[in-house]
Design a protein around this motif. Structure first.
Motif, PDB file in Angstrom:
ATOM      1  N   LEU A 136     -15.894   6.322  -1.516  1.00  0.00           N
ATOM      2  CA  LEU A 136     -14.535   6.413  -2.046  1.00  0.00           C
ATOM      3  C   LEU A 136     -14.227   5.215  -2.931  1.00  0.00           C
ATOM      4  O   LEU A 136     -15.004   4.256  -3.001  1.00  0.00           O
ATOM      5  N   GLN A 228      -9.080   9.226  -5.946  1.00  0.00           N
ATOM      6  CA  GLN A 228      -9.486   9.401  -4.547  1.00  0.00           C
ATOM      7  C   GLN A 228      -9.645  10.881  -4.208  1.00  0.00           C
ATOM      8  O   GLN A 228     -10.578  11.272  -3.493  1.00  0.00           O
ATOM      9  N   ARG A 232     -13.197  12.614  -2.877  1.00  0.00           N
ATOM     10  CA  ARG A 232     -13.276  13.302  -1.583  1.00  0.00           C
ATOM     11  C   ARG A 232     -14.091  14.594  -1.651  1.00  0.00           C
ATOM     12  O   ARG A 232     -14.509  15.128  -0.633  1.00  0.00           O
ATOM     13  N   HIS A 237     -19.479  11.215  -0.671  1.00  0.00           N
ATOM     14  CA  HIS A 237     -18.420  10.958   0.309  1.00  0.00           C
ATOM     15  C   HIS A 237     -18.717  11.674   1.623  1.00  0.00           C
ATOM     16  O   HIS A 237     -18.575  11.086   2.708  1.00  0.00           O
TER      17      HIS A 237
END
Length: 255
Positions: A136, A228, A232, A237
């Motif tokens: 992230l 972000q 994700r 991630h």
């Protein structure tokens, strides 16, 4: 029911204590929304001049609550909006603010500490901007705070390394203001120093600089929010989260 945030008062000073000691004060939706609520209440309290931010238990804050996020109990957009409101409120609030760090201040926990006016870290504490470990990017305004303190090149270096820093390393990088052997004593000393000064003049300087910088902070918070969200969805991630849960080193592929 245990309160996730506790506020105590002593004269012109309010202490905001993160209160999820069983999870090293990892931040879930309840804690984030409660912090926003408490800080906004303090914003309008003319009897308070200084706000201290600290953590109950063994740590200041280990960052965002990954287990809570994995459970899918929070809406991502709402959580990020709450984080952004929290950081903006803290950075711009018409009070002098101190972060008192012990144990860990990692990820979002460190971002929030950087939003205060003065940061004291106890000897032996650990600080990390470690979002990279789970694929992230930093949030909580970290890109704003780190760039201002370190410059663009050093900020990128710190974010990409994601290493755990000692208080001495953090002080050398200008991430904290002071290292304390006795944290409570050092915080009290700084509080008394400030209380002996014309605090309203100090707050006015803070407000002028904060209002000047506020548009850029808001822009970066929005960029972090959308960035972000994109991160994700990446394979890296998912691998980072899986490795974290399985307590192993992640195998990133750049996807």
């Amino acid at each position: 029911m245990i309160q996730p945030v506790i506020v105590t008062y002593a004269g012109r000073v309010a202490t905001v204590e993160l209160n999820r000691p069983e999870s090293m004060n990892a931040m879930n939706g309840d804690m984030l929304s409660e912090m926003v609520c408490k800080l906004k209440e303090l914003n309008s309290d003319d009897s308070i001049d200084i706000v201290i931010l600290k953590g109950n238990g063994k740590a200041f804050s280990s960052g965002g609550d990954i287990k809570w996020m994995l459970n899918g109990t929070g809406d991502f957009k709402n959580v990020m909006d709450c984080i952004n409101e929290l950081v903006t409120t803290l950075y711009c609030m018409p009070k002098l603010t101190i972060s008192a760090i012990h144990g860990a201040a990692a990820g979002l926990g460190l971002s929030i500490a950087l939003a205060t006016d003065y940061t004291i870290a106890k000897e032996g504490s650990k600080l990390a901007m470690n979002f990279i470990g789970i694929g992230l990017i930093p949030d909580g305004g970290a890109h704003f705070f780190l760039e201002r303190r370190l410059g663009e090149v050093r900020a990128k270096e710190l974010i990409w390394e994601g290493k755990v820093m000692s208080p001495a390393e953090a002080l050398e990088k200008n991430l904290i203001n002071e290292i304390a052997e006795d944290l409570d004593l050092s915080v009290e000393k700084k509080v008394q120093e400030w209380l002996s000064k014309p605090v309203q003049a100090m707050i006015k300087t803070k407000k002028i600089l904060a209002e000047r910088n506020r548009p850029l902070l808001l822009k970066i918070l929005e960029l972090e929010k959308y960035g972000q969200d994109k991160m994700r969805t990446t394979e890296d991630h998912k691998e980072g989260i899986t490795a974290f849960v399985e307590k192993r080193k992640p195998n990133f592929t750049g996807k």
